[in-house]
Design a protein around this motif. Structure first.
Motif, PDB file in Angstrom:
ATOM      1  N   ARG A 188      -8.060  -1.824  -7.708  1.00 43.45           N
ATOM      2  CA  ARG A 188      -6.720  -2.024  -8.248  1.00 43.45           C
ATOM      3  C   ARG A 188      -6.645  -3.323  -9.031  1.00 43.45           C
ATOM      4  O   ARG A 188      -6.048  -3.401 -10.100  1.00 43.45           O
ATOM      5  N   TYR A 216     -10.886  -0.661  -2.526  1.00 41.14           N
ATOM      6  CA  TYR A 216      -9.667  -0.190  -3.182  1.00 41.14           C
ATOM      7  C   TYR A 216      -8.895  -1.348  -3.800  1.00 41.14           C
ATOM      8  O   TYR A 216      -8.471  -1.283  -4.964  1.00 41.14           O
ATOM      9  N   GLN A 258      -4.086   6.073   1.591  1.00 38.19           N
ATOM     10  CA  GLN A 258      -2.942   6.790   2.159  1.00 38.19           C
ATOM     11  C   GLN A 258      -3.014   6.800   3.675  1.00 38.19           C
ATOM     12  O   GLN A 258      -2.008   6.646   4.365  1.00 38.19           O
ATOM     13  N   THR A 298       0.835  -1.198   0.000  1.00 35.69           N
ATOM     14  CA  THR A 298       0.000   0.000   0.000  1.00 35.69           C
ATOM     15  C   THR A 298       0.866   1.242   0.000  1.00 35.69           C
ATOM     16  O   THR A 298       0.590   2.195  -0.724  1.00 35.69           O
ATOM     17  N   ALA A 299       1.927   1.189   0.821  1.00 33.18           N
ATOM     18  CA  ALA A 299       2.757   2.385   0.937  1.00 33.18           C
ATOM     19  C   ALA A 299       3.369   2.735  -0.402  1.00 33.18           C
ATOM     20  O   ALA A 299       3.286   3.877  -0.855  1.00 33.18           O
ATOM     21  N   GLY A 313       2.474   1.763  -3.460  1.00 32.34           N
ATOM     22  CA  GLY A 313       1.475   2.116  -4.467  1.00 32.34           C
ATOM     23  C   GLY A 313       0.939   3.508  -4.223  1.00 32.34           C
ATOM     24  O   GLY A 313       0.853   4.346  -5.125  1.00 32.34           O
ATOM     25  N   ALA A 314       0.617   3.789  -2.945  1.00 29.99           N
ATOM     26  CA  ALA A 314      -0.025   5.067  -2.646  1.00 29.99           C
ATOM     27  C   ALA A 314       0.943   6.226  -2.848  1.00 29.99           C
ATOM     28  O   ALA A 314       0.573   7.252  -3.409  1.00 29.99           O
ATOM     29  N   SER A 315       2.214   6.024  -2.459  1.00 31.52           N
ATOM     30  CA  SER A 315       3.131   7.148  -2.597  1.00 31.52           C
ATOM     31  C   SER A 315       3.421   7.398  -4.073  1.00 31.52           C
ATOM     32  O   SER A 315       3.576   8.529  -4.505  1.00 31.52           O
ATOM     33  N   ALA A 329      -1.804   3.637   5.011  1.00 31.89           N
ATOM     34  CA  ALA A 329      -0.344   3.527   4.989  1.00 31.89           C
ATOM     35  C   ALA A 329       0.262   4.254   6.181  1.00 31.89           C
ATOM     36  O   ALA A 329       1.181   3.754   6.837  1.00 31.89           O
TER      37      ALA A 329
END
Lengths: 273, 260
Positions: free
Chosen positions: B254, B250, B177, A2-3, A5-7, B180
Motif C-alpha cells: 500500500r 500488505y 480482510q 485496515t477495515a 481500506g479493505a471494505s 479486519a
C-alpha cells in the motif's frame, strides 16, 4: 484503517449478482427453518433445549399480542437510537476539533489508543452503582462503546483531507466554519458513515447486553426473564426478534450510507458497474 | 534533532495520560464520596486484590478461556470462510443465514448456550467461539470473493498445487480482510468473556467484579475495572504486533502504491 481500506476494496469489485442468488438465499433460510423444525421432532436435540421452529413462531405470535412485548421493543429501539445519536454527535464534533489541530491530535493519540480498547462491559458495575438498573445505565454503555467507533473514523477522515484543498482554503482565507463545511466535511463524510455503520451495530450489542445483564427495560431483560423462568420457546422467539432487529439495523445503516454518499465516487462507480 | 525529536514524541505520548491520571488523583484526593474513592486508595487496593492468589485463580482462567475460544473461532471462521468464499453456489445459499447469525448480538447467546452446555468452562468457551466466529467468517468470505482474478488464473496456469494455492493465494490474498474481522472478533471476545462470567460462574474476572459490586467493595471494584481495561489494552497491543508482522507485505504494498 485496515477495515476502511479493505471494505472499500471489496465494494469496488462487487460483481453483478445473478437473480438466482436470491432464490438460493431463500432456499438456505428455508433449510435452516426446516432443520430447526425437524431436529427436535426427530429427537436429535431435546425439546427443552431447542424447541421446534413452529413452537417458537407461535410463542412469538402470543407475545406479539401483549403490550409488554411492544413496550420492550420500543424501549430497546429508543435506547439504541438515543445512545447512537449522542455518540455520533460527540464523535463528529470532537473528531473534527481534535483532527483539525495537529498538536492536539498528536497529544491525544496515545490516550485514545488506550481508552478505546477498554471493554465497555467493564463499566457495568460502575453504571449499576451510579444509575441503578434504569435505562441510563445501559445508555452509558451504549454511548461509550459506539463513541470510539465514530471518533476514530472521523479522525482518519480529517487526516485524509487533500493537502492542496487545505492550502487553497487557507490561501482564500476561508473562515473556520466554512473550511469545515466545504473542505473537511466532504472528505470526512465517507469515514463518518463507516463510523455510523460500525457504531450502529456496536450500539445494538451493548443495548441488549445492558438489558440482559443489568436488567434495564427492553427485549434483553425479557430474554433474561424468560431464561430464568425456563420459558425456552419465548426465549428463542425473543432471540429471533433481536436478530431481525440486528439485520434491520445493518440494512438501514448500509442504505443510509449509500444514500448520503450517492455523490461520492466510490458509490457512483458501484452503481455504474 | 533525533534526541530532541525523541523527547518531543515522548512528551506528546505521555503528557495527556499523565495529566488525566494527575487530575483523577487530585480530584478524588480528599474524596469522601462512597462511589468515587481516592485514586491512591484504589491503587493501594490493587496489589492486595489481585496479586495474592486471585491472579492465578481468576485472571488466568478468564484470559485462557478467551484465548482458547478466540483461536478456535479464528480457525473455524477462516476454514469455513475460505470454503464458502470459493464456492459461489454455497455462498449464495448461506449468505442470508450468515447475515442473520451475525446480526444477533452475541451476548444473547449466553442464555441459549447455558441450556446446552450448563455453566462450566465449556459453555464459556462455546459462547466466545460462537460470538467471535461471525466477523471472522464473513470477512474471510468477503476477502476470498474479492481476490484478484488474474492472480487466480495465473496460479492455475502455473499449475500450483491446491495446498500451495490455498496458502499463497487464497489465505494471503484474503489476509487483510481476515485481520479486519479478527480485530472485531477480539473486542467481541473480551465482552463475551466478561458477560459469560457475570451470568454464571465461580471464578473469573467478570465474576469477581460483580461480587465486589454486590458487596459494595468499591475500591476493589474500581481495581477490577482498571484490570479489565489493562487486559483489553494489552490484548489489542499484542494483536497489533501480530497483525503488523503478518501483513507487513500488505502495508509495504500500500505504501509503495501511494508513493507511486
Amino acid at each position: 484503517m485496515t477495515a476502511a481500506g479493505a471494505s472499500g476494496r471489496g465494494a469496488g469489485r462487487r460483481r453483478h449478482r445473478p437473480s438466482s442468488a436470491w432464490g438460493l438465499g431463500l432456499l438456505g433460510l428455508a433449510g435452516l427453518m426446516a432443520a430447526v423444525e425437524l431436529a427436535p421432532r426427530a429427537g436429535l436435540v431435546q425439546r427443552r433445549y431447542l424447541p421446534p421452529f413452529s413452537t417458537m413462531v407461535s410463542s412469538l405470535a402470543d407475545q406479539a399480542g401483549t403490550g409488554a412485548f411492544w413496550r420492550a421493543l420500543l424501549d430497546t429501539l429508543r435506547g439504541w437510537a438515543t445512545g447512537l445519536a449522542i455518540a455520533l454527535a460527540a464523535g463528529v464534533v470532537l473528531g473534527i476539533a481534535i483532527g483539525g489541530v495537529p498538536l492536539l491530535r498528536a497529544a491525544l493519540a496515545s490516550t485514545i489508543e488506550f481508552l478505546r480498547p477498554i471493554p465497555s462491559v467493564a463499566l457495568i458495575p460502575l453504571a449499576v452503582l451510579l444509575y441503578g438498573t434504569g435505562a441510563r445505565s445501559t445508555l452509558l454503555l451504549v454511548v461509550y462503546a459506539s463513541f470510539w467507533q465514530v471518533l476514530v473514523q472521523v479522525l482518519y477522515g480529517v487526516r485524509d483531507v487533500d493537502p492542496v484543498a487545505r492550502e487553497t482554503a487557507r490561501s482564500y482565507r476561508f473562515r473556520t466554519l466554512t473550511r469545515v463545511r466545504t473542505v473537511i466535511w466532504p472528505t470526512a463524510l465517507p469515514y463518518v458513515m463507516t463510523g455510523f455503520r460500525l457504531g450502529a451495530a456496536v450500539a445494538l450489542i451493548l443495548e441488549i447486553t445492558g438489558e440482559l445483564v443489568i436488567g434495564s427495560p427492553g427485549l434483553g431483560e425479557r430474554i433474561a426473564v424468560a431464561q430464568t423462568s425456563g420459558a425456552v420457546d419465548a426465549m428463542y422467539a425473543l432471540v429471533i426478534v433481536v436478530g431481525l432487529i440486528g439485520v434491520a439495523v445493518n440494512l438501514l445503516a448500509r442504505a443510509t450510507e449509500r444514500r448520503v454518499l450517492r455523490w461520492h465516487p466510490s458509490v457512483r462507480r458501484e452503481a455504474v458497474a | 534533532m533525533s534526541a530532541l525529536g525523541l523527547l518531543r514524541r515522548a512528551a506528546l505520548l505521555l503528557a495527556v495520560p499523565a495529566l488525566l491520571v494527575a487530575a483523577w488523583w487530585l480530584l478524588t484526593a480528599g474524596s469522601t464520596d462512597f462511589f468515587w474513592p481516592p485514586l491512591s486508595q484504589i491503587l493501594g487496593a490493587f496489589d492486595d486484590t489481585w496479586f495474592h492468589g486471585r491472579f492465578t485463580r481468576d485472571v488466568l482462567p478468564s484470559v485462557g478461556r478467551l484465548l482458547a475460544g478466540y483461536l478456535l473461532a479464528l480457525v473455524i471462521g477462516v476454514g469455513l470462510g475460505t470454503a464458502i468464499g470459493s464456492v459461489r453456489t454455497l455462498r449464495a445459499l448461506l449468505e442470508p443465514v450468515l447475515e442473520f447469525f451475525r446480526a444477533i448480538p452475541p451476548p444473547v447467546l449466553v442464555p441459549i448456550l447455558m441450556l446446552f452446555a450448563g455453566i462450566g468452562t465449556g459453555m464459556k468457551i462455546l459462547v466466545i467461539v460462537s460470538g467471535c466466529v461471525w466477523p471472522v467468517l464473513l470477512n474471510t468470505v468477503e476477502g476470498v470473493r474479492a481476490l484478484d482474478e488474474v492472480l487466480g488464473d495465473t496460479a492455475r496456469c502455473y499449475r500450483m498445487r491446491p495446498h500451495s494455492r490455498y496458502v499463497h493465494l487464497v489465505l494471503r490474498g484474503a489476509s487483510p480482510q481476515i485481520a479486519a474481522g479478527a480485530r472485531q472478533a477480539l473486542s467481541i471476545g473480551i465482552i463475551l468473556m466478561v458477560i459469560s462470567e457475570m451470568f454464571a460462574a465461580g471464578d473469573g474476572v467478570g465474576f469477581t467484579i460483580v461480587q465486589f459490586q454486590r458487596g459494595f467493595a468499591i475500591p476493589q471494584m474500581w481495581t477490577g475495572i482498571i484490570l479489565l481495561g489493562l487486559i483489553g489494552v494489552v490484548l489489542s497491543l499484542l494483536f497489533q504486533l501480530v497483525e503488523s508482522w503478518a501483513l507487513r507485505w500488505y502495508t509495504g504494498l500500500r505504501g509503495s502504491e501511494r508513493e507511486g
